[in-house]
Design a protein around this motif. Structure first.
Motif, PDB file in Angstrom:
ATOM      1  N   ALA A   9     -17.210   3.500   2.391  1.00 23.13           N
ATOM      2  CA  ALA A   9     -16.019   2.876   1.825  1.00 23.13           C
ATOM      3  C   ALA A   9     -14.787   3.723   2.121  1.00 23.13           C
ATOM      4  O   ALA A   9     -14.206   4.342   1.238  1.00 23.13           O
ATOM      5  CB  ALA A   9     -16.197   2.667   0.329  1.00 23.13           C
ATOM      6  N   THR A  24       0.834  -1.199   0.000  1.00 23.34           N
ATOM      7  CA  THR A  24       0.000   0.000   0.000  1.00 23.34           C
ATOM      8  C   THR A  24       0.868   1.248   0.000  1.00 23.34           C
ATOM      9  O   THR A  24       0.600   2.199  -0.726  1.00 23.34           O
ATOM     10  CB  THR A  24      -0.936   0.005   1.222  1.00 23.34           C
ATOM     11  N   HIS A  41      -4.701  -3.668  -7.601  1.00 23.01           N
ATOM     12  CA  HIS A  41      -4.512  -2.401  -6.892  1.00 23.01           C
ATOM     13  C   HIS A  41      -5.653  -2.133  -5.912  1.00 23.01           C
ATOM     14  O   HIS A  41      -5.450  -1.504  -4.876  1.00 23.01           O
ATOM     15  CB  HIS A  41      -4.330  -1.231  -7.873  1.00 23.01           C
ATOM     16  N   LEU A  42      -6.865  -2.637  -6.192  1.00 23.15           N
ATOM     17  CA  LEU A  42      -7.974  -2.444  -5.258  1.00 23.15           C
ATOM     18  C   LEU A  42      -7.790  -3.266  -3.985  1.00 23.15           C
ATOM     19  O   LEU A  42      -8.071  -2.795  -2.892  1.00 23.15           O
ATOM     20  CB  LEU A  42      -9.303  -2.774  -5.926  1.00 23.15           C
ATOM     21  N   TRP A  89     -11.930   2.858   2.707  1.00 21.54           N
ATOM     22  CA  TRP A  89     -10.713   2.278   2.158  1.00 21.54           C
ATOM     23  C   TRP A  89     -10.232   3.023   0.921  1.00 21.54           C
ATOM     24  O   TRP A  89      -9.069   2.916   0.559  1.00 21.54           O
ATOM     25  CB  TRP A  89     -10.912   0.799   1.841  1.00 21.54           C
ATOM     26  N   ASN A  90     -11.088   3.807   0.278  1.00 21.66           N
ATOM     27  CA  ASN A  90     -10.641   4.518  -0.925  1.00 21.66           C
ATOM     28  C   ASN A  90     -10.044   5.885  -0.615  1.00 21.66           C
ATOM     29  O   ASN A  90      -9.719   6.632  -1.510  1.00 21.66           O
ATOM     30  CB  ASN A  90     -11.761   4.615  -1.959  1.00 21.66           C
ATOM     31  N   GLU A  91      -9.916   6.208   0.650  1.00 19.51           N
ATOM     32  CA  GLU A  91      -9.287   7.474   1.067  1.00 19.51           C
ATOM     33  C   GLU A  91      -7.787   7.216   1.250  1.00 19.51           C
ATOM     34  O   GLU A  91      -7.346   6.793   2.308  1.00 19.51           O
ATOM     35  CB  GLU A  91      -9.929   7.979   2.364  1.00 19.51           C
ATOM     36  N   LEU A  92      -7.027   7.445   0.186  1.00 17.63           N
ATOM     37  CA  LEU A  92      -5.618   7.053   0.170  1.00 17.63           C
ATOM     38  C   LEU A  92      -4.728   7.899   1.068  1.00 17.63           C
ATOM     39  O   LEU A  92      -3.640   7.475   1.439  1.00 17.63           O
ATOM     40  CB  LEU A  92      -5.082   7.124  -1.267  1.00 17.63           C
ATOM     41  N   ILE A 105      -5.318  -1.637  -1.699  1.00 17.70           N
ATOM     42  CA  ILE A 105      -5.870  -0.493  -0.970  1.00 17.70           C
ATOM     43  C   ILE A 105      -6.854  -0.959   0.100  1.00 17.70           C
ATOM     44  O   ILE A 105      -6.826  -0.504   1.240  1.00 17.70           O
ATOM     45  CB  ILE A 105      -6.557   0.482  -1.959  1.00 17.70           C
ATOM     46  N   PHE A 106      -7.741  -1.878  -0.264  1.00 20.18           N
ATOM     47  CA  PHE A 106      -8.814  -2.330   0.624  1.00 20.18           C
ATOM     48  C   PHE A 106      -8.297  -3.129   1.823  1.00 20.18           C
ATOM     49  O   PHE A 106      -8.717  -2.886   2.970  1.00 20.18           O
ATOM     50  CB  PHE A 106      -9.804  -3.197  -0.168  1.00 20.18           C
ATOM     51  N   ARG A 161       0.953   4.022  -2.908  1.00 24.21           N
ATOM     52  CA  ARG A 161       0.747   5.439  -2.592  1.00 24.21           C
ATOM     53  C   ARG A 161       1.922   6.263  -3.117  1.00 24.21           C
ATOM     54  O   ARG A 161       1.737   7.344  -3.663  1.00 24.21           O
ATOM     55  CB  ARG A 161       0.580   5.614  -1.086  1.00 24.21           C
TER      56      ARG A 161
END
Length: 188
Positions: A55, A4, A97-98, A57-60, A101-102, A8
């Motif tokens: 969700a 991750t 890639h999902l 998890w999509n806040e990088l 992140i997740f 990033r």
């Protein structure tokens, strides 16, 4: 965590993170920084409740593990609504890639939330399975169904009486409402 961080870093170098911030500012018409500053997470008092419903998890930009550890250390109660854990359980159904992140966010929520909410017994079971597989002591999990039996009325007015009837065509028979995409992973 390493993958991750690597993702990033690459996204930052390519300008993706900056582009996402700029797009959000255009869409929402306000500064992302001003929005973040207004959240004042560092000012939550001991005993406050931090509840994640969407969700996240999509806040990088947010290190969820560090955030939840810090909040718990300050005496803030943490809870999350888990819709599903499919990227952890069936990673082949998702772009790599999902899952990168997740997975760290979901695992952080499992490790550091005092309470998990989910919409079904199936998801409660998935939470238990992932906790066992990852060696995580499972937190309290409460099922909060998202739907209900079809009522004959919708809404309640200020008098406490129904404010609108359900269209007769819907009340009379069986029907299906689908929101989202038609995919096997969504039990369709």
């Amino acid at each position: 965590a390493h993958s991750t961080a690597r993702l990033r870093s690459v996204m930052t170098r390519l300008g993706v993170i900056s582009a996402i911030r700029n797009l959000r500012e255009l869409v929402f018409g306000r500064s992302r920084r001003a929005t973040e500053d207004s959240l004042v997470l560092d000012k939550l008092a001991s005993g406050a409740v931090f509840l994640e419903l969407d969700a996240v998890w999509n806040e990088l930009q947010v290190d969820r593990e560090a955030l939840l550890v810090e909040l718990r250390a300050r005496g803030v109660h943490t809870a999350a609504f888990i819709h599903d854990l499919l990227p952890l359980q069936q990673p082949e159904w998702f772009a790599e890639h999902l899952t990168e992140i997740f997975d760290p966010v979901a695992l952080a929520q499992l490790r550091h939330s005092e309470l998990l909410l989910c919409a079904s017994e199936f998801t409660r079971g998935a939470i238990a399975e992932v906790c066992v597989a990852e060696g995580i002591a499972p937190p309290c999990v409460v099922v909060v169904p998202l739907g209900a039996e079809s009522p004959s009325t919708v809404g309640v007015g200020s008098s406490g009486k129904p404010s609108a009837a359900v269209p007769q065509a819907l009340d009379a028979g069986r029907y299906l409402l689908t929101v989202g995409t038609m995919e096997p992973r969504k039990n369709q």
